[in-house]
Scaffold this motif. Sequence first.
Motif, PDB file in Angstrom:
ATOM      1  N   GLY A  22       0.823  -1.203   0.000  1.00 23.08           N
ATOM      2  CA  GLY A  22       0.000   0.000   0.000  1.00 23.08           C
ATOM      3  C   GLY A  22       0.851   1.244   0.000  1.00 23.08           C
ATOM      4  O   GLY A  22       2.065   1.164   0.182  1.00 23.08           O
ATOM      5  N   PRO A  23       0.244   2.421  -0.175  1.00 25.33           N
ATOM      6  CA  PRO A  23      -1.193   2.534  -0.425  1.00 25.33           C
ATOM      7  C   PRO A  23      -1.575   1.966  -1.786  1.00 25.33           C
ATOM      8  O   PRO A  23      -0.847   2.130  -2.762  1.00 25.33           O
ATOM      9  CB  PRO A  23      -1.448   4.044  -0.364  1.00 25.33           C
ATOM     10  N   GLY A  24      -2.702   1.292  -1.818  1.00 19.65           N
ATOM     11  CA  GLY A  24      -3.162   0.727  -3.069  1.00 19.65           C
ATOM     12  C   GLY A  24      -3.660   1.798  -4.019  1.00 19.65           C
ATOM     13  O   GLY A  24      -3.915   2.944  -3.638  1.00 19.65           O
ATOM     14  N   ILE A  25      -3.783   1.414  -5.289  1.00 19.67           N
ATOM     15  CA  ILE A  25      -4.288   2.302  -6.329  1.00 19.67           C
ATOM     16  C   ILE A  25      -5.670   1.822  -6.747  1.00 19.67           C
ATOM     17  O   ILE A  25      -5.868   0.632  -6.992  1.00 19.67           O
ATOM     18  CB  ILE A  25      -3.357   2.301  -7.560  1.00 19.67           C
ATOM     19  N   VAL A  26      -6.624   2.727  -6.815  1.00 21.94           N
ATOM     20  CA  VAL A  26      -7.965   2.400  -7.305  1.00 21.94           C
ATOM     21  C   VAL A  26      -8.240   3.256  -8.532  1.00 21.94           C
ATOM     22  O   VAL A  26      -8.177   4.488  -8.463  1.00 21.94           O
ATOM     23  CB  VAL A  26      -9.045   2.664  -6.239  1.00 21.94           C
ATOM     24  N   PHE A  27      -8.539   2.609  -9.658  1.00 22.96           N
ATOM     25  CA  PHE A  27      -8.837   3.344 -10.890  1.00 22.96           C
ATOM     26  C   PHE A  27     -10.340   3.508 -11.031  1.00 22.96           C
ATOM     27  O   PHE A  27     -11.099   2.536 -10.960  1.00 22.96           O
ATOM     28  CB  PHE A  27      -8.285   2.610 -12.110  1.00 22.96           C
ATOM     29  N   LEU A  28     -10.758   4.748 -11.255  1.00 26.21           N
ATOM     30  CA  LEU A  28     -12.167   5.089 -11.441  1.00 26.21           C
ATOM     31  C   LEU A  28     -12.346   5.560 -12.884  1.00 26.21           C
ATOM     32  O   LEU A  28     -11.848   6.615 -13.267  1.00 26.21           O
ATOM     33  CB  LEU A  28     -12.588   6.176 -10.456  1.00 26.21           C
ATOM     34  N   GLY A  29     -13.032   4.757 -13.665  1.00 23.24           N
ATOM     35  CA  GLY A  29     -13.145   5.027 -15.092  1.00 23.24           C
ATOM     36  C   GLY A  29     -14.152   6.105 -15.444  1.00 23.24           C
ATOM     37  O   GLY A  29     -14.844   6.666 -14.594  1.00 23.24           O
ATOM     38  N   GLY A  30     -14.249   6.350 -16.732  1.00 26.31           N
ATOM     39  CA  GLY A  30     -15.088   7.426 -17.232  1.00 26.31           C
ATOM     40  C   GLY A  30     -16.474   6.965 -17.672  1.00 26.31           C
ATOM     41  O   GLY A  30     -16.841   5.788 -17.575  1.00 26.31           O
ATOM     42  N   PHE A  31     -17.235   7.907 -18.157  1.00 28.44           N
ATOM     43  CA  PHE A  31     -18.603   7.725 -18.622  1.00 28.44           C
ATOM     44  C   PHE A  31     -18.602   6.789 -19.831  1.00 28.44           C
ATOM     45  O   PHE A  31     -17.956   7.063 -20.843  1.00 28.44           O
ATOM     46  CB  PHE A  31     -19.126   9.116 -19.015  1.00 28.44           C
ATOM     47  N   ARG A  32     -19.291   5.666 -19.726  1.00 31.23           N
ATOM     48  CA  ARG A  32     -19.391   4.649 -20.787  1.00 31.23           C
ATOM     49  C   ARG A  32     -18.065   3.935 -21.058  1.00 31.23           C
ATOM     50  O   ARG A  32     -17.909   3.289 -22.096  1.00 31.23           O
ATOM     51  CB  ARG A  32     -19.930   5.244 -22.096  1.00 31.23           C
ATOM     52  N   SER A  33     -17.090   4.028 -20.164  1.00 34.62           N
ATOM     53  CA  SER A  33     -15.835   3.312 -20.352  1.00 34.62           C
ATOM     54  C   SER A  33     -15.848   2.037 -19.523  1.00 34.62           C
ATOM     55  O   SER A  33     -16.807   1.767 -18.791  1.00 34.62           O
ATOM     56  CB  SER A  33     -14.655   4.200 -19.957  1.00 34.62           C
ATOM     57  N   ASP A  34     -14.796   1.244 -19.642  1.00 31.00           N
ATOM     58  CA  ASP A  34     -14.719   0.013 -18.858  1.00 31.00           C
ATOM     59  C   ASP A  34     -13.281  -0.227 -18.428  1.00 31.00           C
ATOM     60  O   ASP A  34     -12.375   0.531 -18.777  1.00 31.00           O
ATOM     61  CB  ASP A  34     -15.283  -1.180 -19.640  1.00 31.00           C
ATOM     62  N   MET A  35     -13.073  -1.299 -17.671  1.00 35.57           N
ATOM     63  CA  MET A  35     -11.767  -1.534 -17.069  1.00 35.57           C
ATOM     64  C   MET A  35     -10.775  -2.204 -18.019  1.00 35.57           C
ATOM     65  O   MET A  35      -9.696  -2.611 -17.603  1.00 35.57           O
ATOM     66  CB  MET A  35     -11.899  -2.364 -15.790  1.00 35.57           C
ATOM     67  N   GLN A  36     -11.117  -2.272 -19.301  1.00 38.68           N
ATOM     68  CA  GLN A  36     -10.188  -2.810 -20.289  1.00 38.68           C
ATOM     69  C   GLN A  36      -9.570  -1.694 -21.148  1.00 38.68           C
ATOM     70  O   GLN A  36      -8.892  -1.985 -22.132  1.00 38.68           O
ATOM     71  CB  GLN A  36     -10.908  -3.821 -21.204  1.00 38.68           C
ATOM     72  N   GLY A  37      -9.784  -0.451 -20.769  1.00 33.67           N
ATOM     73  CA  GLY A  37      -9.225   0.663 -21.532  1.00 33.67           C
ATOM     74  C   GLY A  37      -7.711   0.734 -21.433  1.00 33.67           C
ATOM     75  O   GLY A  37      -7.093   0.165 -20.525  1.00 33.67           O
ATOM     76  N   SER A  38      -7.106   1.435 -22.369  1.00 36.96           N
ATOM     77  CA  SER A  38      -5.641   1.457 -22.457  1.00 36.96           C
ATOM     78  C   SER A  38      -4.988   2.057 -21.210  1.00 36.96           C
ATOM     79  O   SER A  38      -3.945   1.571 -20.748  1.00 36.96           O
ATOM     80  CB  SER A  38      -5.193   2.235 -23.700  1.00 36.96           C
ATOM     81  N   LYS A  39      -5.590   3.096 -20.625  1.00 42.69           N
ATOM     82  CA  LYS A  39      -4.977   3.716 -19.442  1.00 42.69           C
ATOM     83  C   LYS A  39      -4.976   2.757 -18.259  1.00 42.69           C
ATOM     84  O   LYS A  39      -3.950   2.572 -17.588  1.00 42.69           O
ATOM     85  CB  LYS A  39      -5.725   5.006 -19.074  1.00 42.69           C
ATOM     86  N   VAL A  40      -6.110   2.153 -18.006  1.00 39.65           N
ATOM     87  CA  VAL A  40      -6.210   1.289 -16.815  1.00 39.65           C
ATOM     88  C   VAL A  40      -5.395   0.015 -16.984  1.00 39.65           C
ATOM     89  O   VAL A  40      -4.775  -0.470 -16.029  1.00 39.65           O
ATOM     90  CB  VAL A  40      -7.685   0.986 -16.469  1.00 39.65           C
ATOM     91  N   VAL A  41      -5.332  -0.535 -18.198  1.00 40.28           N
ATOM     92  CA  VAL A  41      -4.503  -1.721 -18.422  1.00 40.28           C
ATOM     93  C   VAL A  41      -3.025  -1.378 -18.237  1.00 40.28           C
ATOM     94  O   VAL A  41      -2.266  -2.143 -17.634  1.00 40.28           O
ATOM     95  CB  VAL A  41      -4.771  -2.305 -19.822  1.00 40.28           C
ATOM     96  N   HIS A  42      -2.634  -0.226 -18.732  1.00 39.62           N
ATOM     97  CA  HIS A  42      -1.242   0.221 -18.550  1.00 39.62           C
ATOM     98  C   HIS A  42      -0.918   0.368 -17.069  1.00 39.62           C
ATOM     99  O   HIS A  42       0.162  -0.071 -16.616  1.00 39.62           O
ATOM    100  CB  HIS A  42      -1.038   1.559 -19.261  1.00 39.62           C
ATOM    101  N   LEU A  43      -1.832   0.930 -16.304  1.00 39.46           N
ATOM    102  CA  LEU A  43      -1.590   1.116 -14.874  1.00 39.46           C
ATOM    103  C   LEU A  43      -1.616  -0.210 -14.134  1.00 39.46           C
ATOM    104  O   LEU A  43      -0.848  -0.412 -13.182  1.00 39.46           O
ATOM    105  CB  LEU A  43      -2.626   2.074 -14.293  1.00 39.46           C
ATOM    106  N   ARG A  44      -2.473  -1.137 -14.551  1.00 42.01           N
ATOM    107  CA  ARG A  44      -2.480  -2.467 -13.940  1.00 42.01           C
ATOM    108  C   ARG A  44      -1.118  -3.142 -14.123  1.00 42.01           C
ATOM    109  O   ARG A  44      -0.569  -3.734 -13.184  1.00 42.01           O
ATOM    110  CB  ARG A  44      -3.596  -3.307 -14.572  1.00 42.01           C
ATOM    111  N   ASP A  45      -0.580  -3.050 -15.342  1.00 38.73           N
ATOM    112  CA  ASP A  45       0.721  -3.663 -15.616  1.00 38.73           C
ATOM    113  C   ASP A  45       1.818  -3.001 -14.789  1.00 38.73           C
ATOM    114  O   ASP A  45       2.715  -3.676 -14.279  1.00 38.73           O
ATOM    115  CB  ASP A  45       1.039  -3.563 -17.106  1.00 38.73           C
ATOM    116  N   TRP A  46       1.755  -1.682 -14.665  1.00 35.79           N
ATOM    117  CA  TRP A  46       2.742  -0.968 -13.836  1.00 35.79           C
ATOM    118  C   TRP A  46       2.630  -1.405 -12.379  1.00 35.79           C
ATOM    119  O   TRP A  46       3.645  -1.688 -11.728  1.00 35.79           O
ATOM    120  CB  TRP A  46       2.508   0.538 -13.947  1.00 35.79           C
ATOM    121  N   ALA A  47       1.418  -1.492 -11.867  1.00 39.45           N
ATOM    122  CA  ALA A  47       1.226  -1.887 -10.474  1.00 39.45           C
ATOM    123  C   ALA A  47       1.742  -3.307 -10.242  1.00 39.45           C
ATOM    124  O   ALA A  47       2.374  -3.590  -9.209  1.00 39.45           O
ATOM    125  CB  ALA A  47      -0.248  -1.789 -10.091  1.00 39.45           C
ATOM    126  N   ALA A  48       1.476  -4.197 -11.190  1.00 42.08           N
ATOM    127  CA  ALA A  48       1.953  -5.576 -11.054  1.00 42.08           C
ATOM    128  C   ALA A  48       3.474  -5.613 -10.999  1.00 42.08           C
ATOM    129  O   ALA A  48       4.062  -6.339 -10.179  1.00 42.08           O
ATOM    130  CB  ALA A  48       1.434  -6.424 -12.214  1.00 42.08           C
TER     131      ALA A  48
END
Length: 249
Positions: A22-48
Amino acid sequence: MTNYLTTDTGRRIAYERLEGQGPGIVFLGGFRSDMQGSKVVHLRDWAAAQGRAFLRFDYSGHGASDGVFEEGCIGDWAADARAAIEALTQGPQVLVGSSMGGWISLLMARTIPDRVAGLVTIAAAPDFTESGFWVGFSPGQREALMRDGRIALPSEYGEPLVVTRRLIEDGRDQLVLNQPLSLPFPARMLQGTADADVQVSWAMDLLDHASGEDLRLTLVKGADHRFSSPDCLDLIVATIEEVVQNVRE
């Protein structure tokens, strides 16, 4: 691996979580977006790669979550975010809010401040249902919305965007720029100057309105609303790392 959380409201929310420091990271997406978008996937890979805790999820009516998008509103999606944060993370988190997610991250700072360690917004769109949609509607569109309960707008992102009366009326209950907004933690706001959806003036208004001892706004010349070029992705990561380093123990 996608998992599901059933919230107290009965909504079934899809999420993916990485265990880590920690502190953990929580991604909050946009209107009509989902958790497979390029920004969140990039951040998931960075966090891993960093061994840092990371949570991403889809609001109800978005992505892999249950529900119908057109039946949702800001209050519903903020409740989804709060449920996910409270049930799936431990301790204060660094929230990363993109577009509408920026608005929702500010609502989290207001409603569960003890769970927010820091904040990064990307093209934040607080109060956009009012200052974007409603203000931009013609008298005829406003009349049709109130009469029929919905109107359809053309969208460059695909299918026409249906805006409902419920979305507008609920949005007025979720406004953050019409009352004091305390951000008593490291907060960084990223905004592109070529953003056709969120005006630079909105970013300036948010910076001027919020109170806190560690608030900064970074403008990126030529960046659009997607804010997902390699340079923009690198900037998001560097900004999160800066916030993490400045989080109070």
